[in-house]
Design a protein around this motif. Structure first.
Motif, PDB file in Angstrom:
ATOM      1  N   ARG A  33       0.853  -1.096  -0.022  1.00  0.00           N
ATOM      2  CA  ARG A  33       0.016  -0.134   0.112  1.00  0.00           C
ATOM      3  C   ARG A  33       0.836   1.342   0.002  1.00  0.00           C
ATOM      4  O   ARG A  33       0.306   2.361  -0.622  1.00  0.00           O
ATOM      5  CB  ARG A  33      -0.857   0.209   1.374  1.00  0.00           C
ATOM      6  CG  ARG A  33      -1.881  -1.041   1.018  1.00  0.00           C
ATOM      7  CD  ARG A  33      -2.924  -1.125   2.231  1.00  0.00           C
ATOM      8  NE  ARG A  33      -4.032  -2.025   2.145  1.00  0.00           N
ATOM      9  CZ  ARG A  33      -4.912  -2.430   3.442  1.00  0.00           C
ATOM     10  NH1 ARG A  33      -4.722  -1.911   4.351  1.00  0.00           N
ATOM     11  NH2 ARG A  33      -5.744  -3.155   3.120  1.00  0.00           N
ATOM     12  N   ARG A  34       2.167   1.037   0.602  1.00  0.00           N
ATOM     13  CA  ARG A  34       3.050   2.178   0.716  1.00  0.00           C
ATOM     14  C   ARG A  34       3.238   2.809  -0.734  1.00  0.00           C
ATOM     15  O   ARG A  34       3.296   4.047  -1.175  1.00  0.00           O
ATOM     16  CB  ARG A  34       4.217   2.051   1.387  1.00  0.00           C
ATOM     17  CG  ARG A  34       5.260   3.021   1.215  1.00  0.00           C
ATOM     18  CD  ARG A  34       6.446   2.491   2.163  1.00  0.00           C
ATOM     19  NE  ARG A  34       7.489   3.568   1.864  1.00  0.00           N
ATOM     20  CZ  ARG A  34       8.480   3.493   0.973  1.00  0.00           C
ATOM     21  NH1 ARG A  34       8.564   2.534   0.139  1.00  0.00           N
ATOM     22  NH2 ARG A  34       9.400   4.415   1.050  1.00  0.00           N
ATOM     23  N   PHE A  35       3.552   1.819  -1.668  1.00  0.00           N
ATOM     24  CA  PHE A  35       3.889   2.087  -3.269  1.00  0.00           C
ATOM     25  C   PHE A  35       2.968   2.496  -3.855  1.00  0.00           C
ATOM     26  O   PHE A  35       2.699   3.175  -5.067  1.00  0.00           O
ATOM     27  CB  PHE A  35       4.970   1.574  -3.802  1.00  0.00           C
ATOM     28  CG  PHE A  35       4.642  -0.112  -3.814  1.00  0.00           C
ATOM     29  CD1 PHE A  35       3.929  -0.142  -5.358  1.00  0.00           C
ATOM     30  CD2 PHE A  35       5.026  -1.222  -3.478  1.00  0.00           C
ATOM     31  CE1 PHE A  35       3.564  -1.442  -5.558  1.00  0.00           C
ATOM     32  CE2 PHE A  35       4.427  -2.302  -3.891  1.00  0.00           C
ATOM     33  CZ  PHE A  35       3.747  -2.392  -4.795  1.00  0.00           C
ATOM     34  N   MET A  36       1.670   1.846  -3.739  1.00  0.00           N
ATOM     35  CA  MET A  36       0.575   1.997  -4.387  1.00  0.00           C
ATOM     36  C   MET A  36      -0.320   3.139  -4.301  1.00  0.00           C
ATOM     37  O   MET A  36      -1.000   3.687  -5.194  1.00  0.00           O
ATOM     38  CB  MET A  36      -0.439   0.868  -4.286  1.00  0.00           C
ATOM     39  CG  MET A  36      -0.039  -0.604  -4.601  1.00  0.00           C
ATOM     40  SD  MET A  36       0.134  -0.687  -6.372  1.00  0.00           S
ATOM     41  CE  MET A  36      -1.482  -0.669  -6.975  1.00  0.00           C
ATOM     42  N   GLN A  73       4.647   7.907  -9.167  1.00  0.00           N
ATOM     43  CA  GLN A  73       6.102   7.918  -9.002  1.00  0.00           C
ATOM     44  C   GLN A  73       6.750   6.614  -8.913  1.00  0.00           C
ATOM     45  O   GLN A  73       7.765   6.456  -9.394  1.00  0.00           O
ATOM     46  CB  GLN A  73       6.174   8.699  -7.442  1.00  0.00           C
ATOM     47  CG  GLN A  73       7.906   8.683  -7.016  1.00  0.00           C
ATOM     48  CD  GLN A  73       7.836   9.224  -5.784  1.00  0.00           C
ATOM     49  OE1 GLN A  73       7.177   9.725  -5.213  1.00  0.00           O
ATOM     50  NE2 GLN A  73       9.207   8.866  -4.869  1.00  0.00           N
ATOM     51  N   THR A  74       5.839   5.660  -8.512  1.00  0.00           N
ATOM     52  CA  THR A  74       6.578   4.199  -8.164  1.00  0.00           C
ATOM     53  C   THR A  74       6.364   3.203  -9.440  1.00  0.00           C
ATOM     54  O   THR A  74       7.177   2.364  -9.758  1.00  0.00           O
ATOM     55  CB  THR A  74       5.956   3.675  -7.091  1.00  0.00           C
ATOM     56  OG1 THR A  74       4.610   3.375  -7.203  1.00  0.00           O
ATOM     57  CG2 THR A  74       6.315   4.126  -5.530  1.00  0.00           C
ATOM     58  N   LEU A  75       5.198   3.596 -10.186  1.00  0.00           N
ATOM     59  CA  LEU A  75       5.051   2.503 -11.314  1.00  0.00           C
ATOM     60  C   LEU A  75       5.131   3.257 -12.665  1.00  0.00           C
ATOM     61  O   LEU A  75       5.627   2.901 -13.767  1.00  0.00           O
ATOM     62  CB  LEU A  75       3.852   1.881 -11.185  1.00  0.00           C
ATOM     63  CG  LEU A  75       3.526   1.052  -9.994  1.00  0.00           C
ATOM     64  CD1 LEU A  75       2.108   0.317 -10.005  1.00  0.00           C
ATOM     65  CD2 LEU A  75       4.669  -0.074  -9.831  1.00  0.00           C
ATOM     66  N   GLY A  80       7.193  -7.135  -0.380  1.00  0.00           N
ATOM     67  CA  GLY A  80       6.710  -5.947  -0.858  1.00  0.00           C
ATOM     68  C   GLY A  80       7.354  -5.247  -1.811  1.00  0.00           C
ATOM     69  O   GLY A  80       6.997  -4.889  -2.972  1.00  0.00           O
ATOM     70  N   ALA A  81       8.658  -5.429  -2.032  1.00  0.00           N
ATOM     71  CA  ALA A  81       9.804  -4.618  -2.892  1.00  0.00           C
ATOM     72  C   ALA A  81       9.821  -5.513  -4.087  1.00  0.00           C
ATOM     73  O   ALA A  81       9.679  -5.212  -5.206  1.00  0.00           O
ATOM     74  CB  ALA A  81      10.968  -4.800  -2.261  1.00  0.00           C
ATOM     75  N   CYS A  82       9.578  -6.864  -3.770  1.00  0.00           N
ATOM     76  CA  CYS A  82       9.380  -8.253  -5.003  1.00  0.00           C
ATOM     77  C   CYS A  82       8.403  -7.575  -5.762  1.00  0.00           C
ATOM     78  O   CYS A  82       8.274  -7.565  -6.886  1.00  0.00           O
ATOM     79  CB  CYS A  82       9.676  -9.371  -4.546  1.00  0.00           C
ATOM     80  SG  CYS A  82       9.462 -10.623  -5.896  1.00  0.00           S
ATOM     81  N   THR A  83       7.086  -7.339  -5.184  1.00  0.00           N
ATOM     82  CA  THR A  83       5.959  -6.980  -5.813  1.00  0.00           C
ATOM     83  C   THR A  83       6.104  -5.917  -6.524  1.00  0.00           C
ATOM     84  O   THR A  83       5.378  -5.836  -7.696  1.00  0.00           O
ATOM     85  CB  THR A  83       4.771  -6.824  -4.666  1.00  0.00           C
ATOM     86  OG1 THR A  83       4.568  -8.168  -3.731  1.00  0.00           O
ATOM     87  CG2 THR A  83       3.558  -6.655  -5.317  1.00  0.00           C
ATOM     88  N   ARG A  84       6.807  -4.918  -5.955  1.00  0.00           N
ATOM     89  CA  ARG A  84       6.882  -3.548  -6.671  1.00  0.00           C
ATOM     90  C   ARG A  84       7.623  -3.850  -7.891  1.00  0.00           C
ATOM     91  O   ARG A  84       7.489  -3.339  -9.167  1.00  0.00           O
ATOM     92  CB  ARG A  84       7.408  -2.289  -6.050  1.00  0.00           C
ATOM     93  CG  ARG A  84       7.570  -1.357  -6.720  1.00  0.00           C
ATOM     94  CD  ARG A  84       8.251  -0.024  -5.955  1.00  0.00           C
ATOM     95  NE  ARG A  84       8.751   0.997  -6.673  1.00  0.00           N
ATOM     96  CZ  ARG A  84       9.465   2.401  -5.990  1.00  0.00           C
ATOM     97  NH1 ARG A  84       9.579   2.326  -4.737  1.00  0.00           N
ATOM     98  NH2 ARG A  84       9.851   3.179  -6.869  1.00  0.00           N
ATOM     99  N   GLY A  85       8.749  -4.647  -7.989  1.00  0.00           N
ATOM    100  CA  GLY A  85       9.643  -4.804  -8.998  1.00  0.00           C
ATOM    101  C   GLY A  85       8.700  -5.588 -10.258  1.00  0.00           C
ATOM    102  O   GLY A  85       9.153  -5.300 -11.271  1.00  0.00           O
ATOM    103  N   VAL A  86       8.269  -6.499  -9.793  1.00  0.00           N
ATOM    104  CA  VAL A  86       7.250  -7.337 -10.533  1.00  0.00           C
ATOM    105  C   VAL A  86       6.251  -6.342 -11.468  1.00  0.00           C
ATOM    106  O   VAL A  86       6.182  -6.402 -12.537  1.00  0.00           O
ATOM    107  CB  VAL A  86       6.477  -8.390 -10.245  1.00  0.00           C
ATOM    108  CG1 VAL A  86       5.650  -9.270 -10.941  1.00  0.00           C
ATOM    109  CG2 VAL A  86       7.714  -9.445  -9.698  1.00  0.00           C
ATOM    110  N   MET A  87       5.581  -5.495 -10.605  1.00  0.00           N
ATOM    111  CA  MET A  87       4.537  -4.571 -11.226  1.00  0.00           C
ATOM    112  C   MET A  87       5.218  -3.587 -12.162  1.00  0.00           C
ATOM    113  O   MET A  87       4.496  -3.321 -13.079  1.00  0.00           O
ATOM    114  CB  MET A  87       3.802  -4.050 -10.127  1.00  0.00           C
ATOM    115  CG  MET A  87       3.107  -4.912  -9.355  1.00  0.00           C
ATOM    116  SD  MET A  87       2.251  -3.975  -7.877  1.00  0.00           S
ATOM    117  CE  MET A  87       0.732  -3.214  -9.183  1.00  0.00           C
ATOM    118  N   VAL A  88       6.277  -3.323 -11.815  1.00  0.00           N
ATOM    119  CA  VAL A  88       7.042  -2.318 -12.871  1.00  0.00           C
ATOM    120  C   VAL A  88       7.338  -2.805 -14.096  1.00  0.00           C
ATOM    121  O   VAL A  88       7.363  -2.421 -15.289  1.00  0.00           O
ATOM    122  CB  VAL A  88       8.508  -1.650 -12.125  1.00  0.00           C
ATOM    123  CG1 VAL A  88       9.316  -0.926 -13.218  1.00  0.00           C
ATOM    124  CG2 VAL A  88       8.039  -0.749 -10.925  1.00  0.00           C
ATOM    125  N   ALA A  89       7.867  -4.092 -13.934  1.00  0.00           N
ATOM    126  CA  ALA A  89       8.074  -5.063 -15.088  1.00  0.00           C
ATOM    127  C   ALA A  89       6.722  -5.395 -16.001  1.00  0.00           C
ATOM    128  O   ALA A  89       7.012  -5.188 -17.301  1.00  0.00           O
ATOM    129  CB  ALA A  89       8.831  -6.386 -14.815  1.00  0.00           C
TER     130      ALA A  89
END
Length: 286
Positions: free
Chosen positions: A39-42, A47-49, A133-142
Motif C-alpha cells: 500500500r505504501r508504493f501503491m 512515482q513508483t510505477l 513488498g519490494a519484490c511485488t513492486r519490481g514485478v509490477m514495474v516489469a
C-alpha cells in the motif's frame, strides 16, 4: 442489614494474560507488514510505477533512433527485441532495491520502525514482509514496462518484428522473480546500514547503477575487449539480464545454467545476511 462494600482486596482475581500462540509463522503479522509495504508504493503510483515505465520507454526511443543502425553487437535478432528485455529488467533492479531501502530508511528516521519491531514478529517474518513488498513492486514495474513497450513499439513502428514474444517462459519467471528478490534484499541491507538518505544514494549511484548499466543491458558483451568481457562475466547482474533476455529471444551471451545456480546461491546468502542483521538489531535498536 446493608452489606458492606467490598474492598479492593476482595475484587475477583483477573486471569493472567496469556501469551498468544502463532505457531511456526505469524501469518497475520507477516501479511499485515506485506500489505503495508504494498500500500505504501501503491499510494503514489505515478512515482513508483508510471515514472519507471516512462523512463524505460524514453530509453527505448532514444537508443533505437540513435543506434539502431550501428547497434552494438553481433547476432541476427532485431535491436528492439534485444533491448526491450534489458529495459524491463533494469526497471526491476532499480525499483525493487529502492522500495525496501527507502521504506526502512524512512521508518528509521521517523521512528515508525518501532511499529514493526514491537509486534511479535520474528526476524525472518520482518525480512519476508519487506522483501515481499519490494519484490511485488519490481514485478509490477516489469509488467507495466512490458505493456508500455508492447503498445509503443508497433505504434511508433520501431521494429518490423513482433517484440516481447516469450520463447522460454520458465526463464522469464525465474530470472525476473529472482532478480526482484535479490535487489529487494540488497535494499533491505542498504536500508539497515544507512543512517541517512545520502548514504542510500551512494549505494545506488556507485554500486547498483554502474553494475546494471555495465551488464549488457544495451549491448552484447561479445563486442567488449577480453578484460572488460571478463569483468562483465563476474557481474551478477549480467546473468539476471542475460537469462531474462534468453526467455524472450532464445539467445544468451553467457551460460544460462550458471546464471540459474548463481542467482539461487546469492539469494540464499543475502537472505541469511538480512536475517543476521535484523536479529542483531544493528542500527535499529538504541
Amino acid at each position: 442489614m446493608m452489606s458492606q462494600p467490598h474492598s479492593l482486596f476482595d475484587a475477583p482475581a483477573q486471569p493472567a494474560p496469556q501469551r498468544r500462540e502463532f505457531g511456526a509463522v505469524n501469518w497475520m503479522g507477516l501479511w499485515t507488514l506485506y500489505k503495508k509495504e504494498v500500500r505504501r508504493f501503491m499510494k503514489i503510483i505515478p512515482q513508483t510505477l508510471l515514472a519507471p515505465m516512462i523512463s524505460n520507454l524514453l530509453y527505448m526511443i532514444v537508443f533505437v533512433l540513435a543506434f539502431s543502425e550501428r547497434r552494438a553487437g553481433a547476432g541476427a535478432e532485431d535491436f528492439v527485441v534485444f533491448l526491450a528485455p534489458g529495459l524491463i529488467m533494469l526497471g526491476i533492479l532499480n525499483n525493487a532495491a529502492a522500495n525496501s531501502s527507502s521504506s526502512i530508511m524512512t521508518g528509521k528516521l521517523m521512528g515508525s520502525i518501532n511499529d514493526v519491531l514491537m509486534p511479535p514478529l520474528a526476524s525472518f517474518e520482518i525480512a519476508l514482509g519487506y522483501i515481499g513488498g519490494a519484490c511485488t513492486r519490481g514485478v509490477m514495474v516489469a509488467l507495466s514496462t512490458g505493456i508500455g513497450l508492447a503498445v509503443m513499439i508497433p505504434l511508433l513502428n520501431l521494429s518490423p518484428n513482433l517484440p516481447l514474444v516469450p520463447q522460454h517462459f520458465w526463464a522469464i519467471l525465474y530470472f525476473g522473480i529472482s532478480a526482484s528478490l535479490m535487489m529487494a534484499m540488497v535494499g533491505v541491507i542498504s536500508g539497515l546500514w544507512a543512517e541517512k538518505f545520502d548514504q542510500l544514494s551512494v549505494v545506488n549511484n556507485f554500486i547498483i547503477m554502474p553494475m546494471s548499466f555495465l551488464s549488457g543491458t544495451f549491448y552484447h558483451i561479445d563486442i567488449l575487449p577480453p578484460v572488460f568481457k571478463a569483468i562483465s562475466l563476474a557481474n551478477p547482474m549480467f546473468y539476471m539480464i542475460d537469462g531474462f533476455r534468453y526467455g524472450f529471444t532464445g539467445q544468451a551471451d553467457g551460460n544460462v545454467m550458471i546464471g540459474v545456480a548463481l542467482m539461487a546461491v546469492m539469494n540464499l546468502i543475502l537472505f541469511l545476511i538480512c536475517l543476521r542483521i535484523l536479529k542483531s538489531g544493528w542500527r535499529l535498536k538504541a
